[in-house]
Design an enzyme around this catalytic site. Structure first.
Site, mmCIF file in Angstrom:
data_model
loop_
_atom_site.group_PDB
_atom_site.id
_atom_site.type_symbol
_atom_site.label_atom_id
_atom_site.label_comp_id
_atom_site.label_asym_id
_atom_site.label_seq_id
_atom_site.Cartn_x
_atom_site.Cartn_y
_atom_site.Cartn_z
ATOM 1 C CB CYS A 289 -2.261 4.633 4.166
ATOM 2 S SG CYS A 289 -3.650 3.864 3.318
ATOM 3 C CB SER A 290 -0.096 0.857 6.439
ATOM 4 O OG SER A 290 0.890 1.848 6.527
ATOM 5 C CB CYS A 291 -4.561 -0.826 2.586
ATOM 6 S SG CYS A 291 -5.288 0.821 2.582
ATOM 7 C CB CYS B 197 -0.903 0.017 1.230
ATOM 8 S SG CYS B 197 -1.870 1.537 1.356
#
Lengths: 218, 204
Positions: free
Chosen positions: B107-109, B104
């Protein structure tokens, strides 16, 4: 917005290092931050898109210097003030100085027994999907100052629609206060050279999940 | 629950003080309940984790019908194992011709429901910046080398769809039970940032 959060293709951050400590939380406060985020979202104080937006709007120096859960903390402080749930003088005081506002619901112990799985972002479509698998598309060259999920490295690039993923809440709209405005979502795949030029890894393909407004026919 | 940062209250960091302040304010205003936060934390520390994904992968290795169902609709297929998984989960299969990796960049999905909370490296700037441009270099950081003619497909999780990689079943595992196979399935190989353990490196 063209922020430092949009990291795809940037240089200079160094090697990827395996975690030295595999515990889910590395400090008690990290766990509290995650749990607060879950509980306050349950209260429908803000949604996931607003959380991301609040983090992306932190000054770039702060964003880059912060750890993952520090970013969550900054985002929550920002959102809680912007949504009128708390006031800056309360943050400074470390205590509530005024009574709370009403929220949609408050998470209780009973809610802990329910599944923690993610909710659905599917919404009924307002129109037919404009593209189908196999269509050539070009991503639009957009540079909104507000939240978007079209990364910079994939703007103005030609790719192939690989799959239609249904109709979903449109983050760009939610965050600017224009409602969910559901949009069709597609997996769009790009050749590595299309993204990175002639010296790209010839075996590389990259896909993004692109909302319909990001795309035009190629 | 580890409390390594709570031993000495006179030495709280600025971050710890801010977290404490925010929790206090949100609690005093009636938006959250600290006891409920404890329950949320317990869930993430004890219930979720990559063992959920590993179970699905091992099943896919022994059951072609399940594998087909997983690749068709991973949310539905994993729910059929009795495990609740959120919507929009997509399973992608590694083959000798194609290796999948998930990132991701924005962000940090991450597929929390099947892999638990993401490791720090997945959320880090080096991984988020480089995975889409130089996935082989990123794999090399973890000591993984793919055949030069294998196509590398990187999935950037830019929406609410989530991805889990179905790695290739390691050679030398004929006749292995599903449970034993699951011990070969690492978290990293379900992100595409690694390969499953080989039988020689299996943990008993």
């Amino acid at each position: 917005m063209n922020g430092v959060h949009d990291m795809g293709g940037m240089h200079g951050f160094g090697k990827v290092a395996p975690d030295a400590d595999e515990r889910p939380f590395h400090a008690t406060w990290e766990a509290r931050v995650l749990a607060m985020q879950r509980a306050i979202r349950f209260a429908r104080a803000w949604n996931i898109d607003m959380s991301r937006d609040a983090i992306e709007r932190q000054p770039p120096q702060r964003y880059l210097a912060a750890s993952y859960y520090e970013r969550w903390l900054m985002g929550m402080e920002t959102s809680a003030v912007e949504k009128g749930l708390i006031d800056p003088d309360e943050i400074a005081a470390g205590h509530a100085l005024r009574p709370g506002k009403s929220v949609a619901r408050v998470m209780t112990k009973d809610d802990l027994g329910r599944p923690f799985t993610r909710g659905s972002f599917s919404r009924p479509p307002g129109h037919e999907a404009r593209f189908k698998p196999g269509d050539r598309v070009r991503t639009r060259n957009i540079n909104p100052a507000t939240h978007t999920r079209l990364p910079r490295y994939a703007r103005g690039r030609e790719g192939l629609v690989e799959a239609v993923r249904g109709c979903h809440v449109f983050p760009d709209s939610v965050v600017t206060g224009h409602g969910e405005d559901p949009q069709w979502l597609y997996t769009v795949v790009f050749n590595g050279r299309q993204l990175w030029g002639a010296n790209a890894d010839p075996t590389l393909t990259v896909s993004i999940e692109a909302f319909e407004p990001y795309l035009e026919p190629a | 629950m580890h409390t390594d940062d709570d031993h000495d209250h006179s030495e709280l960091s600025d971050t710890q003080l801010r977290v404490r302040a925010l929790e206090t304010i949100l609690t005093e205003k009636g938006y959250i309940d600290p006891a409920v936060l404890d329950g949320i934390i317990e869930h993430y520390e004890t219930k979720t984790g990559p063992h959920i994904g590993a179970r699905a992968i091992a099943r896919a290795w022994v059951d072609p019908q399940f594998k087909a169902a997983l690749l068709e609709d991973a949310t539905k297929a994993i729910a059929a194992l009795g495990v609740g998984v959120g919507d929009h989960l997509i399973a992608v299969e590694n083959t000798p011709a194609q290796h999948h990796m998930v990132v991701c960049t924005l962000c940090s999905c991450y597929p929390w429901d099947v892999l638990g909370l993401p490791p720090v490296w997945y959320k880090s700037a080096p991984y988020r910046s480089r995975a889409v441009m130089d996935p082989r270099g990123v794999l090399a950081d973890f000591g993984v080398t793919l055949p030069t003619d294998t196509e590398v497909r990187v999935w950037d999780s830019t929406a609410e769809t989530r991805f889990i990689v179905v790695p290739q079943r390691p050679a030398g595992t004929d006749g292995w039970s599903e449970e034993r196979l699951a011990t070969l399935v690492t978290r990293d190989c379900m992100i595409g940032m690694g390969l499953p353990r080989t039988p020689a490196k299996a943990t008993p």
